[in-house]
Design an enzyme around this catalytic site. Sequence first.
Site, PDB file in Angstrom:
ATOM      1  N   HIS A 192      35.824 -11.520  -5.540  1.00 30.86           N
ATOM      2  CA  HIS A 192      35.003 -10.321  -5.717  1.00 30.86           C
ATOM      3  C   HIS A 192      35.819  -9.144  -6.224  1.00 30.86           C
ATOM      4  O   HIS A 192      35.323  -8.295  -6.944  1.00 30.86           O
ATOM      5  CB  HIS A 192      34.283  -9.996  -4.407  1.00 30.86           C
ATOM      6  CG  HIS A 192      33.263 -11.040  -4.089  1.00 30.86           C
ATOM      7  ND1 HIS A 192      33.297 -11.799  -2.961  1.00 30.86           N
ATOM      8  CD2 HIS A 192      32.213 -11.472  -4.812  1.00 30.86           C
ATOM      9  CE1 HIS A 192      32.297 -12.657  -2.984  1.00 30.86           C
ATOM     10  NE2 HIS A 192      31.619 -12.479  -4.094  1.00 30.86           N
ATOM     11  N   GLU A 250      23.751 -21.296  -4.868  1.00 34.46           N
ATOM     12  CA  GLU A 250      25.201 -21.148  -4.720  1.00 34.46           C
ATOM     13  C   GLU A 250      25.778 -22.259  -3.855  1.00 34.46           C
ATOM     14  O   GLU A 250      26.970 -22.545  -3.903  1.00 34.46           O
ATOM     15  CB  GLU A 250      25.506 -19.802  -4.054  1.00 34.46           C
ATOM     16  CG  GLU A 250      25.025 -18.634  -4.881  1.00 34.46           C
ATOM     17  CD  GLU A 250      25.258 -17.310  -4.197  1.00 34.46           C
ATOM     18  OE1 GLU A 250      26.182 -16.603  -4.587  1.00 34.46           O
ATOM     19  OE2 GLU A 250      24.489 -16.981  -3.273  1.00 34.46           O
ATOM     20  N   ASP A 269      30.096 -19.078  -6.597  1.00 33.99           N
ATOM     21  CA  ASP A 269      30.065 -19.777  -5.314  1.00 33.99           C
ATOM     22  C   ASP A 269      29.731 -21.250  -5.480  1.00 33.99           C
ATOM     23  O   ASP A 269      30.241 -22.091  -4.740  1.00 33.99           O
ATOM     24  CB  ASP A 269      29.059 -19.106  -4.368  1.00 33.99           C
ATOM     25  CG  ASP A 269      29.687 -17.904  -3.673  1.00 33.99           C
ATOM     26  OD1 ASP A 269      30.832 -18.029  -3.213  1.00 33.99           O
ATOM     27  OD2 ASP A 269      29.050 -16.839  -3.619  1.00 33.99           O
ATOM     28  N   CYS A 319      24.140 -16.097 -13.113  1.00 29.76           N
ATOM     29  CA  CYS A 319      24.675 -14.743 -12.953  1.00 29.76           C
ATOM     30  C   CYS A 319      26.116 -14.726 -12.475  1.00 29.76           C
ATOM     31  O   CYS A 319      26.665 -13.677 -12.173  1.00 29.76           O
ATOM     32  CB  CYS A 319      23.779 -13.919 -12.029  1.00 29.76           C
ATOM     33  SG  CYS A 319      23.638 -14.613 -10.384  1.00 29.76           S
TER      34      CYS A 319
HETATM   35  C1  PEP Z   1      28.030 -16.083  -7.619  1.00 31.49           C
HETATM   36  O1  PEP Z   1      28.376 -16.620  -6.564  1.00 31.49           O
HETATM   37  O2  PEP Z   1      28.141 -16.620  -8.737  1.00 31.49           O
HETATM   38  C2  PEP Z   1      27.481 -14.718  -7.597  1.00 31.49           C
HETATM   39  C3  PEP Z   1      26.974 -14.166  -8.667  1.00 31.49           C
HETATM   40  O3  PEP Z   1      27.575 -14.055  -6.410  1.00 31.49           O
HETATM   41  P1  PEP Z   1      28.904 -13.276  -5.964  1.00 31.49           P
HETATM   42  O4  PEP Z   1      29.919 -13.429  -7.041  1.00 31.49           O
HETATM   43  O5  PEP Z   1      28.521 -11.878  -5.716  1.00 31.49           O
HETATM   44  O6  PEP Z   1      29.264 -14.022  -4.719  1.00 31.49           O
HETATM   45 MG    MG Z   2      27.874 -15.643  -4.748  1.00 29.80          MG
END
Ligand code: PEP
Ligand code: MG
Length: 575
Positions: free
Chosen positions: A192, A436, A460, A507
């Site tokens: 993150h 995820e 994820d 995403c």
């Molecule tokens: C993901 O897991 O791809 C996602 C978009 O969520 P985050 O990166 O915020 O965990």
């Molecule tokens: Mg995620």
Amino acid sequence: MLIKKGIAASLGIAIGKAHIVKEENILIEQKEIPKDKLKAEIKRFRDALGKTKLDLDAIRSKVLNVLGKQHAKLIDAHHLILQDPLITKEVPKLIVTKGVNAEFALSEILDKAEEEFEKIDDEFFHERKHDLFDVGKKILSNLVNREKVTLKDIKEPVIIVAHNLYPSDTLHIRESNKVLGFCMDLGSKSSHTAIFAQSMGIPAVVGLSDISRQIVSGDTIIVDGEQGMVIIAPTAEIIEKYKVRKEELHKQEHFFLRLKGLPATTRDGHKISLMCNVDSAEDAAELTAIKSEGVGLFRTESLYMNRESVPTEEEQVKAYSAIAKAVPHLPVTIRTPDIGGDRVTQLGIKGLKDERNPIMGFRGIRLFIKYPELLKTQLRAIYKSNTEANIKIMIPMLSSLDELCTVKKIAQNVKTELAEEGYAIKGNPEFGVMIEIPAAAIILDSLLSEIDFVSIGTNDLVQYTLAVDRINQYVSELYEPFHPAVLRLINLVVQTAHKKGKPVSVCGEMASDPYAIPVLVGLGVDILSVPIKMQLRSKYAVRSMNFEKFSALAQHLLSLPTAAEIRRIIEEEVK
Ligand code: PEP
Ligand code: MG
């Protein structure tokens, strides 16, 4: 000059002076206290206990307001520890008998207590050990009287070098506005911290193993977020070379600006939607400037971080409305927060600090189901912000139909409650889930009747499919989005959702990888949602590809047994 190879986490080049961020450890020194000063030393210790009591009172009232009585009990337990003779009697006794400073006496007592706890094989007592150290650390910080310096206090332009930065630190980086780039020992491309760096457009290299020990503050360094390298003490010639490359990247950005407002259509006329990922209301202006086709992911975690109280309904309405109003005719997908994991909060949620494996633990929708009040407040704010009738709701880290039904029931109750209060919700926000966890991909057919759309969180999904912690640099080479298992799961999700006419978006970071884009589009993904800073680059990748060719190629890739073979072919085909 020294070159260190790491992982390219955020595109761009930074040249500047290093600023080392030290880990927050309290160093305890043993000091001899003269006999005539012992009384004063004990008073200093008692004063620190008094301050700690006030700190605990403040935390307790916040926890009580936010999470309720049950959770405030944890702080009551901390109050009891503060009054325990181990602290109130044993520490002053040691100060006197050994003639030492209070910090040292306290840490000696805590060390002894730890040894005793180690001998007891009982879960309950192990929990108490953490509580005791929690309180001990609070007393120690009051004794050393330290003010926490945060990254938002940085005043000069610098490159941050750290062993590890948390996502909450990166929010401070945004506030400081003085950070040219950063590099750290730990981390991976999809951690993150790296994602925040990308969305802020700050060059970053992570997974450098020991860079924080090889540099001192003030050293000149170059962060090459393109090649994933950090150059320590570069020669004048290298600095010049990088200045030229920086300028080239700048020109490239300029070139991509021409794509603003053009559709994300492949060369043979296949149109997809290219949306943006946003982190806060501050992104609203850029979202409009870039002429995005909407928000595919609004990560709401930042509203819950770097603070000890949860965001109020009004505060959330303000944030969500800012984004919804910035693109009034376009979809805005608000994700309930995925706090937990590496996104720690100071909200006083029990369990988060002591988890053995937080990535597999108490995070995402699991946490919000356990704390329905938090979910209700957020849903109320989302419904109230839907004045443009363009908001969609999305749930992270879903693993079962039961969880989905629980959330939908809470959402229904919130709607009823608002109606009873005389509040008319505009439109009926669509409901979707993030894929995820592999379990969600496998049972998607059973979820579809309850939802309007799905979004694949590849960051994820890769982590859980391959059992590779996405922030652990020791296994980062095993983190492979082109692993056949990942591609086959994405294909399964697209096929299953399309059978029921439901759209699929991606995403995660894969959605902005120029090598992955043709494969995702070829597999039939309808929407790509990418960091704002990567939107035009990603559009370029879509507009350069041929859909028919990559549909056939994607099917071929699904039959290949190794990531190496898949990568080789993609690299050959995507120039
Ligand atoms: C993901 O897991 O791809 C996602 C978009 O969520 P985050 O990166 O915020 O965990
Ligand atoms: Mg995620």
